[in-house]
Design a protein around this motif. Structure first.
Motif, PDB file in Angstrom:
ATOM      1  N   ASN A 147       0.852  -1.181   0.000  1.00 49.79           N
ATOM      2  CA  ASN A 147       0.000   0.000   0.000  1.00 49.79           C
ATOM      3  C   ASN A 147       0.894   1.238   0.000  1.00 49.79           C
ATOM      4  O   ASN A 147       1.844   1.320   0.772  1.00 49.79           O
ATOM      5  CB  ASN A 147      -0.905  -0.018   1.228  1.00 49.79           C
ATOM      6  CG  ASN A 147      -2.057   0.938   1.143  1.00 49.79           C
ATOM      7  OD1 ASN A 147      -2.244   1.629   0.140  1.00 49.79           O
ATOM      8  ND2 ASN A 147      -2.852   0.995   2.190  1.00 49.79           N
ATOM      9  N   THR A 148       0.593   2.200  -0.864  1.00 51.15           N
ATOM     10  CA  THR A 148       1.375   3.438  -0.924  1.00 51.15           C
ATOM     11  C   THR A 148       0.444   4.638  -0.850  1.00 51.15           C
ATOM     12  O   THR A 148      -0.754   4.531  -1.109  1.00 51.15           O
ATOM     13  CB  THR A 148       2.193   3.520  -2.227  1.00 51.15           C
ATOM     14  OG1 THR A 148       1.304   3.473  -3.343  1.00 51.15           O
ATOM     15  CG2 THR A 148       3.211   2.396  -2.326  1.00 51.15           C
ATOM     16  N   ARG A 149       1.023   5.769  -0.501  1.00 54.82           N
ATOM     17  CA  ARG A 149       0.273   7.029  -0.514  1.00 54.82           C
ATOM     18  C   ARG A 149       1.197   8.134  -1.000  1.00 54.82           C
ATOM     19  O   ARG A 149       2.414   7.987  -0.991  1.00 54.82           O
ATOM     20  CB  ARG A 149      -0.320   7.342   0.850  1.00 54.82           C
ATOM     21  CG  ARG A 149       0.698   7.710   1.892  1.00 54.82           C
ATOM     22  CD  ARG A 149       0.014   8.273   3.153  1.00 54.82           C
ATOM     23  NE  ARG A 149       1.022   8.508   4.139  1.00 54.82           N
ATOM     24  CZ  ARG A 149       1.223   7.783   5.213  1.00 54.82           C
ATOM     25  NH1 ARG A 149       0.435   6.766   5.476  1.00 54.82           N
ATOM     26  NH2 ARG A 149       2.180   8.072   6.060  1.00 54.82           N
ATOM     27  N   ASP A 150       0.605   9.241  -1.402  1.00 56.69           N
ATOM     28  CA  ASP A 150       1.357  10.383  -1.900  1.00 56.69           C
ATOM     29  C   ASP A 150       2.141  11.007  -0.750  1.00 56.69           C
ATOM     30  O   ASP A 150       1.599  11.219   0.336  1.00 56.69           O
ATOM     31  CB  ASP A 150       0.383  11.387  -2.506  1.00 56.69           C
ATOM     32  CG  ASP A 150       1.077  12.524  -3.223  1.00 56.69           C
ATOM     33  OD1 ASP A 150       2.289  12.423  -3.501  1.00 56.69           O
ATOM     34  OD2 ASP A 150       0.391  13.526  -3.523  1.00 56.69           O
TER      35      ASP A 150
ATOM     36  N   GLY B 147       5.807  -0.560  12.157  1.00 56.15           N
ATOM     37  CA  GLY B 147       6.664  -0.493  10.981  1.00 56.15           C
ATOM     38  C   GLY B 147       6.458  -1.619   9.985  1.00 56.15           C
ATOM     39  O   GLY B 147       7.233  -1.766   9.045  1.00 56.15           O
ATOM     40  N   VAL B 148       5.399  -2.424  10.153  1.00 51.90           N
ATOM     41  CA  VAL B 148       5.111  -3.531   9.249  1.00 51.90           C
ATOM     42  C   VAL B 148       4.390  -2.986   8.012  1.00 51.90           C
ATOM     43  O   VAL B 148       3.411  -2.251   8.127  1.00 51.90           O
ATOM     44  CB  VAL B 148       4.248  -4.616   9.933  1.00 51.90           C
ATOM     45  CG1 VAL B 148       3.878  -5.721   8.963  1.00 51.90           C
ATOM     46  CG2 VAL B 148       4.970  -5.163  11.151  1.00 51.90           C
ATOM     47  N   THR B 149       4.871  -3.351   6.826  1.00 53.14           N
ATOM     48  CA  THR B 149       4.283  -2.901   5.572  1.00 53.14           C
ATOM     49  C   THR B 149       2.849  -3.404   5.425  1.00 53.14           C
ATOM     50  O   THR B 149       2.567  -4.561   5.682  1.00 53.14           O
ATOM     51  CB  THR B 149       5.117  -3.400   4.374  1.00 53.14           C
ATOM     52  OG1 THR B 149       6.438  -2.862   4.485  1.00 53.14           O
ATOM     53  CG2 THR B 149       4.520  -2.976   3.047  1.00 53.14           C
TER      54      THR B 149
ATOM     55  N   LEU C  12      -4.565  -5.236   3.661  1.00 55.11           N
ATOM     56  CA  LEU C  12      -4.119  -6.483   4.283  1.00 55.11           C
ATOM     57  C   LEU C  12      -3.023  -6.161   5.286  1.00 55.11           C
ATOM     58  O   LEU C  12      -2.063  -5.452   4.962  1.00 55.11           O
ATOM     59  CB  LEU C  12      -3.596  -7.452   3.217  1.00 55.11           C
ATOM     60  CG  LEU C  12      -4.593  -7.790   2.103  1.00 55.11           C
ATOM     61  CD1 LEU C  12      -3.908  -8.613   1.029  1.00 55.11           C
ATOM     62  CD2 LEU C  12      -5.790  -8.513   2.668  1.00 55.11           C
ATOM     63  N   LEU C  13      -3.157  -6.687   6.498  1.00 52.16           N
ATOM     64  CA  LEU C  13      -2.218  -6.363   7.565  1.00 52.16           C
ATOM     65  C   LEU C  13      -0.952  -7.210   7.512  1.00 52.16           C
ATOM     66  O   LEU C  13      -0.001  -6.928   8.229  1.00 52.16           O
ATOM     67  CB  LEU C  13      -2.904  -6.511   8.917  1.00 52.16           C
ATOM     68  CG  LEU C  13      -4.165  -5.649   9.084  1.00 52.16           C
ATOM     69  CD1 LEU C  13      -4.789  -5.886  10.449  1.00 52.16           C
ATOM     70  CD2 LEU C  13      -3.861  -4.192   8.878  1.00 52.16           C
ATOM     71  N   THR C  14      -0.948  -8.251   6.672  1.00 54.57           N
ATOM     72  CA  THR C  14       0.227  -9.099   6.505  1.00 54.57           C
ATOM     73  C   THR C  14       0.481  -9.319   5.020  1.00 54.57           C
ATOM     74  O   THR C  14      -0.422  -9.161   4.201  1.00 54.57           O
ATOM     75  CB  THR C  14       0.050 -10.478   7.187  1.00 54.57           C
ATOM     76  OG1 THR C  14      -1.082 -11.127   6.609  1.00 54.57           O
ATOM     77  CG2 THR C  14      -0.147 -10.342   8.691  1.00 54.57           C
ATOM     78  N   ASP C  15       1.699  -9.707   4.683  1.00 53.79           N
ATOM     79  CA  ASP C  15       2.057 -10.018   3.303  1.00 53.79           C
ATOM     80  C   ASP C  15       1.329 -11.305   2.906  1.00 53.79           C
ATOM     81  O   ASP C  15       1.538 -12.347   3.522  1.00 53.79           O
ATOM     82  CB  ASP C  15       3.570 -10.204   3.202  1.00 53.79           C
ATOM     83  CG  ASP C  15       4.050 -10.460   1.785  1.00 53.79           C
ATOM     84  OD1 ASP C  15       3.212 -10.712   0.898  1.00 53.79           O
ATOM     85  OD2 ASP C  15       5.271 -10.410   1.577  1.00 53.79           O
TER      86      ASP C  15
END
Length: 123
Positions: A22-25, A39-41, A69-72
């Protein structure tokens, strides 16, 4: 109320956009990866949700939803894959804009994804 459990077993969920970080501006024209407080992606997946119906019934129009999703989720969740959400939750939100308008809705999140095996055809 936050993180309200939701039962989606009455829906067929199909991957529209595979899971990705997940990304944001970042405010400078770039993108930054979203992480939780530890700090988990965080990941995001787009799913098409369509109501399951009985034989001879017609399903109403489906809906595309984006799920955090909270996990990969790992590999194997390509486009058109049938999936289930692990521990799905919803959250209501409202954003008030400076011009006095309000935008509200719900957001979906889950611990992860798991594949759904297609039912065997009886011969």
């Amino acid at each position: 109320m936050r993180d309200i459990p939701v039962v989606l077993s009455g829906y067929k969920l199909t991957v529209v956009e595979p899971p990705a970080p997940n990304t944001r501006d970042d405010g400078n024209g770039g993108q930054v990866v979203v992480t939780d407080r530890q700090g988990v992606t965080q990941f995001v997946v787009a799913l098409f949700a369509k109501l399951r119906v009985g034989p001879g019934e017609r399903a109403p129009k489906g809906e595309e939803i984006k799920v955090t999703l909270l996990t990969d989720p790992g590999l194997g969740f390509e486009e058109d894959s049938r999936v289930e959400l692990v521990d799905p939750r919803i959250n209501a939100y409202q954003i008030d804009s400076p011009d006095g308008r309000s935008i509200s809705g719900i957001s979906f999140k889950a611990m992860g994804l798991k594949p759904v095996r297609a039912p065997r055809e009886e011969k």
